[in-house]
Design a protein around this motif. Structure first.
Motif, PDB file in Angstrom:
ATOM      1  N   ALA A  96       0.575  -1.381  -0.198  1.00  0.00           N
ATOM      2  CA  ALA A  96      -0.019  -0.308   0.091  1.00  0.00           C
ATOM      3  C   ALA A  96       0.766   1.444  -0.336  1.00  0.00           C
ATOM      4  O   ALA A  96       0.581   1.930  -0.191  1.00  0.00           O
ATOM      5  CB  ALA A  96      -0.785  -0.213   1.563  1.00  0.00           C
ATOM      6  N   VAL A  97       2.290   1.435   0.980  1.00  0.00           N
ATOM      7  CA  VAL A  97       2.736   2.119   0.814  1.00  0.00           C
ATOM      8  C   VAL A  97       3.715   2.921  -0.046  1.00  0.00           C
ATOM      9  O   VAL A  97       3.914   3.843  -0.870  1.00  0.00           O
ATOM     10  CB  VAL A  97       3.869   2.133   1.663  1.00  0.00           C
ATOM     11  CG1 VAL A  97       5.044   3.274   2.007  1.00  0.00           C
ATOM     12  CG2 VAL A  97       3.159   2.641   3.303  1.00  0.00           C
ATOM     13  N   PHE A 102       3.658   5.757  -5.664  1.00  0.00           N
ATOM     14  CA  PHE A 102       3.075   5.932  -7.396  1.00  0.00           C
ATOM     15  C   PHE A 102       1.801   6.700  -7.921  1.00  0.00           C
ATOM     16  O   PHE A 102       1.760   7.205  -8.765  1.00  0.00           O
ATOM     17  CB  PHE A 102       3.568   4.859  -8.388  1.00  0.00           C
ATOM     18  CG  PHE A 102       4.878   3.982  -8.590  1.00  0.00           C
ATOM     19  CD1 PHE A 102       5.617   4.557  -9.375  1.00  0.00           C
ATOM     20  CD2 PHE A 102       5.017   2.965  -7.362  1.00  0.00           C
ATOM     21  CE1 PHE A 102       7.037   3.978  -8.759  1.00  0.00           C
ATOM     22  CE2 PHE A 102       6.798   2.266  -7.116  1.00  0.00           C
ATOM     23  CZ  PHE A 102       7.075   2.758  -8.000  1.00  0.00           C
ATOM     24  N   MET A 103       1.230   6.732  -6.858  1.00  0.00           N
ATOM     25  CA  MET A 103       0.324   7.570  -6.966  1.00  0.00           C
ATOM     26  C   MET A 103      -0.224   8.713  -7.251  1.00  0.00           C
ATOM     27  O   MET A 103      -0.692   9.879  -6.787  1.00  0.00           O
ATOM     28  CB  MET A 103      -1.322   6.548  -6.040  1.00  0.00           C
ATOM     29  CG  MET A 103      -1.462   5.002  -6.977  1.00  0.00           C
ATOM     30  SD  MET A 103      -2.660   4.355  -5.862  1.00  0.00           S
ATOM     31  CE  MET A 103      -4.275   5.446  -6.395  1.00  0.00           C
ATOM     32  N   GLY A 104       1.175   9.607  -6.504  1.00  0.00           N
ATOM     33  CA  GLY A 104       1.293  10.791  -5.847  1.00  0.00           C
ATOM     34  C   GLY A 104       1.140  10.636  -4.268  1.00  0.00           C
ATOM     35  O   GLY A 104       0.605  12.433  -4.189  1.00  0.00           O
ATOM     36  N   LYS A 105       0.210  10.103  -3.719  1.00  0.00           N
ATOM     37  CA  LYS A 105       0.075  10.237  -2.626  1.00  0.00           C
ATOM     38  C   LYS A 105       0.552   9.062  -1.618  1.00  0.00           C
ATOM     39  O   LYS A 105      -0.172   8.591  -1.100  1.00  0.00           O
ATOM     40  CB  LYS A 105      -1.796  10.283  -2.561  1.00  0.00           C
ATOM     41  CG  LYS A 105      -2.177  11.390  -3.034  1.00  0.00           C
ATOM     42  CD  LYS A 105      -3.733  11.014  -2.819  1.00  0.00           C
ATOM     43  CE  LYS A 105      -4.345  12.161  -3.820  1.00  0.00           C
ATOM     44  NZ  LYS A 105      -6.057  12.069  -3.512  1.00  0.00           N
ATOM     45  N   PRO A 106       2.558   9.828  -1.107  1.00  0.00           N
ATOM     46  CA  PRO A 106       2.713   8.764  -0.595  1.00  0.00           C
ATOM     47  C   PRO A 106       1.999   8.793   1.261  1.00  0.00           C
ATOM     48  O   PRO A 106       2.023   9.466   1.790  1.00  0.00           O
ATOM     49  CB  PRO A 106       4.039  10.060  -0.060  1.00  0.00           C
ATOM     50  CG  PRO A 106       4.110  10.596  -1.135  1.00  0.00           C
ATOM     51  CD  PRO A 106       2.851  10.412  -1.758  1.00  0.00           C
ATOM     52  N   LEU A 107       1.903   7.200   1.605  1.00  0.00           N
ATOM     53  CA  LEU A 107       1.330   7.296   2.416  1.00  0.00           C
ATOM     54  C   LEU A 107       1.887   7.706   3.952  1.00  0.00           C
ATOM     55  O   LEU A 107       0.973   8.354   5.037  1.00  0.00           O
ATOM     56  CB  LEU A 107       0.641   5.695   2.845  1.00  0.00           C
ATOM     57  CG  LEU A 107      -0.146   5.337   2.159  1.00  0.00           C
ATOM     58  CD1 LEU A 107      -0.796   4.076   2.039  1.00  0.00           C
ATOM     59  CD2 LEU A 107      -1.929   5.826   2.890  1.00  0.00           C
ATOM     60  N   MET A 108       3.365   7.474   4.213  1.00  0.00           N
ATOM     61  CA  MET A 108       3.735   7.896   5.109  1.00  0.00           C
ATOM     62  C   MET A 108       3.671   9.477   5.363  1.00  0.00           C
ATOM     63  O   MET A 108       4.863   9.701   6.386  1.00  0.00           O
ATOM     64  CB  MET A 108       5.283   7.193   5.201  1.00  0.00           C
ATOM     65  CG  MET A 108       5.622   6.038   4.829  1.00  0.00           C
ATOM     66  SD  MET A 108       4.402   5.117   5.709  1.00  0.00           S
ATOM     67  CE  MET A 108       5.660   5.706   7.365  1.00  0.00           C
ATOM     68  N   PHE A 144      11.197   8.468   1.015  1.00  0.00           N
ATOM     69  CA  PHE A 144      10.626   8.254   2.889  1.00  0.00           C
ATOM     70  C   PHE A 144       9.924   7.253   2.602  1.00  0.00           C
ATOM     71  O   PHE A 144      10.345   5.672   3.271  1.00  0.00           O
ATOM     72  CB  PHE A 144       9.920   9.064   3.386  1.00  0.00           C
ATOM     73  CG  PHE A 144       9.834   9.287   4.788  1.00  0.00           C
ATOM     74  CD1 PHE A 144      11.085   9.376   6.334  1.00  0.00           C
ATOM     75  CD2 PHE A 144       9.120   8.677   4.615  1.00  0.00           C
ATOM     76  CE1 PHE A 144      10.902   8.964   6.983  1.00  0.00           C
ATOM     77  CE2 PHE A 144       8.533   8.272   6.168  1.00  0.00           C
ATOM     78  CZ  PHE A 144       9.999   8.901   7.256  1.00  0.00           C
ATOM     79  N   SER A 145       9.123   7.408   1.863  1.00  0.00           N
ATOM     80  CA  SER A 145       7.852   5.921   1.674  1.00  0.00           C
ATOM     81  C   SER A 145       7.872   4.780   0.762  1.00  0.00           C
ATOM     82  O   SER A 145       7.928   3.577   1.690  1.00  0.00           O
ATOM     83  CB  SER A 145       6.705   6.807   0.897  1.00  0.00           C
ATOM     84  OG  SER A 145       5.174   7.698   1.814  1.00  0.00           O
ATOM     85  N   LEU A 146       8.191   5.113  -0.035  1.00  0.00           N
ATOM     86  CA  LEU A 146       9.525   4.173  -1.005  1.00  0.00           C
ATOM     87  C   LEU A 146      10.369   2.680   0.196  1.00  0.00           C
ATOM     88  O   LEU A 146      10.607   1.338  -0.081  1.00  0.00           O
ATOM     89  CB  LEU A 146      10.703   4.356  -1.992  1.00  0.00           C
ATOM     90  CG  LEU A 146       9.691   4.569  -3.530  1.00  0.00           C
ATOM     91  CD1 LEU A 146      10.563   6.193  -3.770  1.00  0.00           C
ATOM     92  CD2 LEU A 146       8.406   3.461  -3.642  1.00  0.00           C
TER      93      LEU A 146
END
Length: 239
Positions: A96-97, A102-108, A144-146
């Protein structure tokens, strides 16, 4: 700090202690001990969902993964499957993260922004300006999210391998160790390579904006003084 560590204590420490108490102290089977030790984290997730005004999709997904995995492993009576199901949580979160990046909205970002801005309004405004106009800042935010997503997926693979190759009694505590190590590793790597540079950029942007605001205020006061006819008269010195 206490609020941040409490979920980790509940989701790792309580099930770990419960398993060994139930299996060694009360003589429950591995399947039964693993099943009952999963109850507290599940109840905590349900309580967290109930307290929210809306449904947290990620938390709900994690709960579903746990419930389905627990049901399947209980029906099959396979303790190794019960251990492997825990890696499903890491894989769900990790995927999910990564997808969110790639959707342009990093969860972290939801957890990163408060850490970087420290709740200071000027820094929050600086974050928003950088997120809108700074390519290096956005790259650090995505990276950071990756990093977090990749570490969680690696931890998932390691726990699945361990669940089917290491004795169950050993893997119960080793699985918790792997999760804690993965979290600490992600914090160190993502913090040093992303969070710290982003914090410096935010601080510099906030300071630059404060200086520009001070200059604008000084200019406004000078303009108001001229408009009101109170501008200072230059002193004339004789030769």
């Amino acid at each position: 700090m206490a609020q941040s560590l409490l979920p980790l204590v509940v989701d790792v420490g309580v099930p770990l202690a419960s398993y060994y108490i139930l299996s060694d102290g009360f003589g429950l089977s591995e399947v039964a001990a693993l099943g009952w030790s999963s109850v507290v984290p599940a109840l905590r997730t349900l309580w967290a969902l109930a307290r929210r005004t809306g449904v947290n999709g990620l938390a709900l997904l994690i709960l579903i993964v746990n419930v389905v995995g627990l049901a399947m492993s209980t029906m099959t009576g396979d303790p190794r499957l019960m251990l492997a199901k825990d890696s499903g949580v890491s894989s769900v979160v990790g995927i999910a993260v990564i997808v969110s990046v790639f959707m342009g909205k990093p969860l972290m970002t939801a957890g990163l922004k408060p850490f970087v801005t420290k709740g200071i309004a000027a820094r929050s405004a600086a974050w928003d300006r950088l997120a809108a106009g700074s390519a290096p800042f956005r790259r650090a935010e995505r990276r950071f999210s990756l990093i977090w997503g990749t570490v969680l997926l690696i931890e998932c693979v390691a726990r699945v391998i361990g669940a089917y190759t290491i004795p169950v009694h050993t893997m119960v505590w080793l699985g918790s160790v792997l999760m804690v190590v993965a979290i600490l590793l992600a914090m160190v790597v993502a913090g040093g390579s992303c969070a710290e540079p982003m914090e410096k950029m935010v601080r510099a942007e906030a300071e630059a904006e404060a200086e520009a605001e001070a200059e604008r205020d000084a200019g406004d006061r000078a303009g108001a003084a001229v408009a009101g006819g109170t501008a200072p008269v230059p002193a004339v010195t004789g030769s």
